[in-house]
Design an enzyme around this catalytic site. Structure first.
Site, PDB file in Angstrom:
ATOM      1  N   CYS A  13       0.800  -1.219   0.000  1.00 13.22           N
ATOM      2  CA  CYS A  13       0.000   0.000   0.000  1.00 13.22           C
ATOM      3  C   CYS A  13       0.835   1.273   0.000  1.00 13.22           C
ATOM      4  CB  CYS A  13      -0.867   0.070   1.255  1.00 13.22           C
ATOM      5  SG  CYS A  13      -1.927  -1.322   1.476  1.00 13.22           S
ATOM      6  N   GLY A  39       0.652   0.083  -5.060  1.00 10.06           N
ATOM      7  CA  GLY A  39      -0.584  -0.693  -5.014  1.00 10.06           C
ATOM      8  C   GLY A  39      -1.464  -0.370  -6.194  1.00 10.06           C
ATOM      9  N   ASN A 114      -0.684   1.371   5.699  1.00 14.71           N
ATOM     10  CA  ASN A 114       0.313   0.605   4.962  1.00 14.71           C
ATOM     11  C   ASN A 114       1.034  -0.266   5.983  1.00 14.71           C
ATOM     12  OD1 ASN A 114       3.511   1.403   3.374  1.00 14.71           O
ATOM     13  ND2 ASN A 114       2.275  -0.425   3.224  1.00 14.71           N
ATOM     14  N   GLY A 115       0.961  -1.569   5.799  1.00 15.56           N
ATOM     15  CA  GLY A 115       1.618  -2.477   6.741  1.00 15.56           C
ATOM     16  C   GLY A 115       0.737  -3.665   7.031  1.00 15.56           C
ATOM     17  N   TYR A 255      13.779  -2.478  -4.141  1.00 13.54           N
ATOM     18  CA  TYR A 255      12.726  -2.635  -5.148  1.00 13.54           C
ATOM     19  C   TYR A 255      11.468  -1.788  -4.944  1.00 13.54           C
ATOM     20  CZ  TYR A 255       8.984  -4.840  -7.808  1.00 13.54           C
ATOM     21  OH  TYR A 255       7.917  -5.052  -8.635  1.00 13.54           O
TER      22      TYR A 255
END
Ligand code: SF4
Length: 474
Positions: A13, A39, A114-115, A255
């Protein structure tokens, strides 16, 4: 989940928030646009105007989800947004899209996360026993229910109550009628930065590249375990959680993050080049040219080529127009495979010894296809160089990964992997080489997917560790 032709770990996310700007929702739209790489399955924006929360969410890319009529509805000077790639919570059906919006006895709240919480299943069971009714299968909803149960008067205190009870990774934005809150877990696993826009406006974002797009000024990274509360009175910083050793996700540098972002003071593009240079020092090979696997292998291939004194060539061209709506060919022409996305430039490869640089090998399926494609284009030798250490363990902190037994490096030796992808040689950067490129181990990084050393234990990690111990005993 990861398709066979896109063999990468997937970021889950991106979050973006704007406080005190007349075009808050439009800026959130642009911010999410810049964070699209984090995302692609769903996107959402929630704005606040006169204590009313306006919501627009949908499946797909940012540019497809929001129509003009949606943006017109998103009124107010504050907004938070979210792009999602599902891991915890599975599908991106409408109930699993974020920001999550709920009405509580103290008014509406919205949360973008996010997580991943490692104890989400146990927390959920316990909350359901206490009468909570869940609307989604996302772990984020656990935080909402725990906050709703708190009796403390201020929203940020209720959020602290909730987050103090959970274990896991979060870079989280929360909003009610008065404030926007940005908070990072005590390990700082996922990124979150603060920016300024206009006279009195604030921006919170997963990455700095989104600040650049809206011409916001970067202020600083939110610290691990820090909570920022932004109201009309200004910005307040709290450190309400017990201090932990920082464990920022090192894979962001390899990445996940966009190369034009700078996270925790480290520029992604420069770091990837340094990783490539370290790789060239650690694993040199006699070759005629260095070619990246696009797009993520480009900066590290550049670093490799510069260090090795070899020509850098874009020998593989990516088709940028292969969307998620791509229709699989019928069975009889399916062998096109990876060539639909990537094509080898035959003129460059004919009779050449090639160093191919990619960022990671997950299952190995795509690497094998790319090596085959380059060989079929006429390359004499193919030496694969990978800008991450072997990926031997799954991630439990918000990244979509296959199970451990699907990870090629967890099952095979270096020689076996080299044979599997049909390369002439294969080398990964060492963990030490990677640390050198990101400024040293002392800076505090999570490297669990390479080392198996998980900063936050979870039922799965303990199970995974037990399995690996059993495997080692066998
Ligand atoms: S396990 Fe790997 S991908 Fe997950 S947070 Fe740690 S370094 Fe990042």
């Amino acid at each position: 989940m990861i398709s066979a032709d896109d063999d990468h770990f997937r970021d889950e996310c991106g979050v973006f928030g704007v406080f005190n700007h007349p075009e808050a929702a439009n800026l959130a739209y642009l911010g999410l646009y810049a964070l699209q790489h984090r995302g692609q399955e769903s996107a959402g924006i929630v704005s606040v105007e006169d204590r009313i929360l306006h919501t627009s969410r949908g499946r797909g890319l940012v540019a497809d989800v929001f129509k003009k009529s949606d943006m017109d509805r998103l009124k107010g000077r504050r907004a938070i947004g979210h792009v999602r790639y599902s891991t915890s919570g599975g599908s991106c059906s409408s109930r699993n899209q974020q920001p999550l919006v709920v009405d509580t006895y103290q008014g509406g709240i919205a949360i973008a996360h996010n997580g991943n919480l490692v104890d989400a299943i146990d927390q959920r069971k316990s909350l359901e026993h206490r009468g909570s009714i869940f609307q989604s299968t996302m772990d984020t909803e656990v935080i909402v229910h725990l906050a709703a149960l708190s009796r403390r008067p201020e929203f940020h205190d209720r959020l602290v109550d909730a987050l103090s009870q959970v274990k896991g990774a979060y870079a989280l934005l929360a909003m009610d009628a008065q404030c926007i809150i940005g908070v990072r877990d005590p390990y700082g696993l996922r990124p979150l930065v603060l920016g300024r826009i206009g006279e009195n406006g604030w921006v919170l974002s997963s990455e700095t590249c989104a600040l650049d797009l809206i011409e916001a000024e970067f202020v600083r990274d939110i610290n691990p375990g820090e909570m920022l509360v932004i109201t009309d009175k200004g910005l307040q910083s709290f450190t309400p959680f017990p201090v932990k050793k920082r464990h920022f996700c090192i894979f962001e540098y390899i990445y996940f993050a966009r190369p034009d972002s700078t996270l925790d003071g480290v520029n992604i593009y420069e770091t990837r080049k340094k990783i490539g240079a370290s790789l060239a020092k650690e694993s040199p090979v006699a070759a005629d040219l260095v070619v990246p696997v696009p797009d993520s292998g480009v900066p590290s291939a550049l670093g490799y080529a510069q260090e090795a004194g070899l020509p850098f060539e874009l020998g593989i061209i990516r088709n940028h127009y292969v969307g998620r709506t791509f229709i699989e060919p019928q069975q009889q022409i399916r062998h096109f495979g990876v060539k639909i996305k990537l094509n080898a430039n035959r003129e460059l490869f004919k009779g050449k010894r090639v160093v191919l640089v990619d960022d990671s090998i997950v299952r190995g399926t795509t690497s094998k296809k790319i090596v085959n494609m380059v060989r079929a284009a006429g390359a004499k030798e193919i030496h694969m160089r990978i800008s991450s250490p072997p990926t031997t363990h799954p991630c439990f902190y918000g990244i979509d990964t296959p199970t451990r037994h699907e990870l090629l490096a967890a099952r095979q030796s270096l020689e076996e992997m080299c044979r599997f992808i049909a390369a002439d040689s294969l080398a990964f950067i060492s963990l030490e080489g990677l640390y050198e490129a990101v400024g040293g181990q002392g800076q505090g990084y999570c490297d669990a997917c390479f080392s198996g050393s998980y900063p936050i234990p979870s039922p799965e990690t303990s199970q995974g560790l037990q399995l690996s111990l059993l495997e080692e005993l066998e």
